[in-house]
Design an enzyme around this catalytic site. Structure first.
Site, mmCIF file in Angstrom:
data_model
loop_
_atom_site.group_PDB
_atom_site.id
_atom_site.type_symbol
_atom_site.label_atom_id
_atom_site.label_comp_id
_atom_site.label_asym_id
_atom_site.label_seq_id
_atom_site.Cartn_x
_atom_site.Cartn_y
_atom_site.Cartn_z
ATOM 1 N N ASP A 48 3.533 19.942 92.893
ATOM 2 C CA ASP A 48 3.812 21.307 92.443
ATOM 3 C C ASP A 48 2.966 22.297 93.249
ATOM 4 O OD1 ASP A 48 4.594 23.525 91.025
ATOM 5 O OD2 ASP A 48 4.320 22.606 89.070
ATOM 6 N N ASP A 49 3.625 23.141 94.036
ATOM 7 C CA ASP A 49 2.960 24.214 94.779
ATOM 8 C C ASP A 49 2.119 23.722 95.951
ATOM 9 O OD1 ASP A 49 4.118 25.938 93.007
ATOM 10 O OD2 ASP A 49 2.253 26.772 92.210
ATOM 11 N N CYS A 101 9.750 27.076 91.529
ATOM 12 C CA CYS A 101 9.851 25.778 90.864
ATOM 13 C C CYS A 101 11.199 25.430 90.235
ATOM 14 C CB CYS A 101 8.767 25.712 89.796
ATOM 15 S SG CYS A 101 8.819 24.213 88.847
ATOM 16 N N LYS A 105 6.212 16.851 84.874
ATOM 17 C CA LYS A 105 6.820 18.155 84.632
ATOM 18 C C LYS A 105 8.353 18.103 84.635
ATOM 19 C CE LYS A 105 6.796 22.798 86.726
ATOM 20 N NZ LYS A 105 6.048 23.700 87.616
ATOM 21 N N HIS A 133 10.618 21.378 83.307
ATOM 22 C CA HIS A 133 10.846 22.780 83.670
ATOM 23 C C HIS A 133 12.313 23.116 83.945
ATOM 24 C CE1 HIS A 133 8.768 26.526 85.598
ATOM 25 N NE2 HIS A 133 9.189 26.736 84.359
ATOM 26 N N HIS A 164 -0.487 22.870 91.029
ATOM 27 C CA HIS A 164 -0.248 24.161 90.380
ATOM 28 C C HIS A 164 -1.503 24.601 89.639
ATOM 29 C CE1 HIS A 164 1.650 27.296 88.005
ATOM 30 N NE2 HIS A 164 2.827 27.052 88.557
ATOM 31 N N ASP A 211 7.690 21.209 95.685
ATOM 32 C CA ASP A 211 8.832 21.923 95.115
ATOM 33 C C ASP A 211 9.059 23.268 95.777
ATOM 34 O OD1 ASP A 211 6.537 23.063 94.055
ATOM 35 O OD2 ASP A 211 7.327 23.274 92.032
ATOM 36 N N ASN A 212 8.002 23.845 96.340
ATOM 37 C CA ASN A 212 8.110 25.131 97.037
ATOM 38 C C ASN A 212 6.864 25.306 97.893
ATOM 39 O OD1 ASN A 212 7.731 26.025 93.723
ATOM 40 N ND2 ASN A 212 6.021 26.425 95.121
ATOM 41 N N LYS A 270 4.574 31.021 98.205
ATOM 42 C CA LYS A 270 5.500 30.682 97.122
ATOM 43 C C LYS A 270 6.235 31.939 96.640
ATOM 44 C CE LYS A 270 5.087 29.291 92.235
ATOM 45 N NZ LYS A 270 4.134 28.782 91.216
#
Length: 492
Positions: free
Chosen positions: A32-33, A71, A125, A127, A216, A278-279, A300
């Site tokens: 994540d991130d 995300c 996660k 989401h 994240h 994810d990004n 992001k």
């Protein structure tokens, strides 16, 4: 008659078992991130990621791999094979109190794999919605879920702070997991993933979706939580970057533990492992975080390369000519049809998706079927971006252009611990057991090919799409930029 029926049933069962044995286990790990410059194999030595790097060097490094800027859209594209504009997921992320989710009429990747005999589990996660139980993972193709439903959580108390709301967000399926209070999220998810591998009936194919909280940022009162003993080992003077690096380092250890568990169960030789972000990374305080996308522009939730060009790799014994860098276009929406192909399914039977079956491109080092990627269209914010081969058009800016810049650190002046990648990490040991050991010289060559270098004048007289549309030529290490309607300036 009964004997014929019995024979037919036995033969059918035997056939199913044979086909199941041919299907690879699929381990999909999503960070994540994580920024472009937050792994060692992209040229920075700041953050030790030996396990992720070892997978990259022994698999395929996806150097022109595109995710979406943020995300929820990325995870929706992964699960459906569709651009977020075709599922209503294109704008921002799902908030905790939002009565919305990935539409229930969408068929998701685990549902396709279930039809092929896969046992599906998600850890971490989600989401993609939870305002009714039908939107949660165990109603959408997964047998079990240990993790959280919203966009982030504290790594120790497992609560999520969003706007006016603050509450526990850690579940076992539908039930709150109060007993996990005080246990570090990355370690919790690693333990659950390893347990699922250890208890899995290896005669059946496994789809394990491991979606980390890391890296994240957490809640505002402790945005970059990491174990102190790990932070102490990181040689970065800047405090926030050091804590971010520790979070990434623990996640890298997690990757090693998962690969090691697969090897011990004799499942690694029949596995496909994907690692992706994810990004793009939230740099320089964006979201209270300290990621780095250097030398790519933006962060992001922007449509520049730093927001959408993602860290990605695929590893498997099924890859021919492993240990290579691919500069062919690949979209996060391509995973669904590509993994279906790899699993023995027919992605040609999946209609109405934007993802393309690129498994042969990945596995056999062939040309990619993809020439165009739609990064996003958000008519509310007024931003859009599309790529055709090496040309990329960007219209409009998020945050009124505030985050449309280049952000360090570069981290290129840090030494790179090749020995830890080649010999000392868990992945390297597992590879050696398969007779796939790494060579330090080849590692250096691959790392050089995967590293993007941009001259120091890249940022001069930059085009800003909040003022006028921008057309970029983005190819490998060069960044060329022309401004539509406002003259031409080119940067290399």
């Amino acid at each position: 008659m009964y004997s014929r029926v019995l024979v037919w049933l036995l033969l059918s069962r035997l056939t199913d078992m044979i086909f199941a044995a041919e299907r690879p286990h699929i381990i999909f790990i999503i960070a994540d991130d994580l920024g472009w410059n937050d792994v060692g194999f992209h040229g920075s030595g700041q953050i030790p990621t030996p396990n992720i790097d070892a997978l990259a060097y022994s698999g395929v490094i996806l150097n022109r791999y595109y995710v979406t800027p943020i995300c929820t859209p990325s995870r929706s594209a992964l699960m459906t094979g569709k651009y977020p504009i075709h599922t209503g997921m294109q704008r921002g992320v799902l908030m905790g109190a939002e009565a919305r989710g990935l539409p229930l009429n969408e068929k998701l990747l685990p549902e396709y794999l279930k039809e092929l005999g896969y046992r599906n589990h998600i850890v971490g996660k989600w989401h993609l919605g939870f305002y009714t139980k039908e939107y949660t993972p165990t109603y959408r193709g997964f047998e079990s879920h240990l993790g959280y439903w919203t966009g982030h959580q504290d790594y120790y108390d497992h609560t999520a702070v969003e706007e006016r709301y603050w509450g526990l967000d850690m579940r076992r399926n539908l039930e709150p997991a109060w007993d996990l209070h005080g246990k570090y999220s990355t370690d919790v998810f690693t333990g659950e993933a390893v347990k699922l591998i250890q208890s899995h009936n290896a005669s059946q194919p496994l789809f394990l979706y491991l979606a980390h909280a890391a890296v994240h940022s957490a809640n505002p009162y402790n945005p970059l939580p990491a174990p102190d003993n790990v932070v102490e080992k990181i040689q970065i003077p800047e405090y926030k970057r050091r804590r971010f690096a520790a979070m990434a380092s623990v996640m890298d250890t997690s990757v090693g533990a998962v690969v090691e568990a697969l090897e011990k169960r004799n499942m690694l030789k029949d596995s496909i492992i994907v690692f992706t972000t994810d990004n793009g990374g939230p740099a320089q305080g964006f979201n209270l975080n300290a990621a780095s996308n250097w030398p790519l522009r933006g962060v992001k939730n922007t449509l520049f390369e730093g927001g959408v060009r993602g860290v990605g790799l695929v590893w498997s014994p099924r890859l021919s000519n492993p240990g290579r860098v691919s500069n062919r276009l690949f979209s996060i929406s391509d995973w669904l049809p590509s993994l279906l192909r790899a699993a023995g399914g027919d992605p040609g039977n999946v209609t109405g998706i934007d993802g393309l079956d690129a498994w042969q491109s990945l596995a056999e080092d062939r040309e990619s079927p993809r020439t165009t990627i739609l990064h996003n269209i958000d008519q509310v914010v007024g931003v859009a971006s599309i790529m055709q081969n090496e040309w990329k058009l960007v219209q409009g800016s998020t945050y009124s252009g505030k985050w449309d810049h280049w952000y360090g650190p570069a981290g290129r002046d840090y030494g790179y611990d090749v020995d830890s990648v080649v010999r000392n990490c868990a992945v390297a040991r597992a590879l050696k057991s398969l007779g796939r050991g790494l060579n330090a010289t080849i590692v250096g060559q691959l790392r050089s090919r995967a590293t993007i270098e941009c001259p120091s004048n890249t940022t001069q007289q930059a085009c800003y799409p909040s003022k006028s549309s921008c057309l970029f030529n983005v190819f490998s290490g060069s960044l060329r930029e022309t401004k539509l309607g406002c003259g031409v300036s080119i940067y290399y």
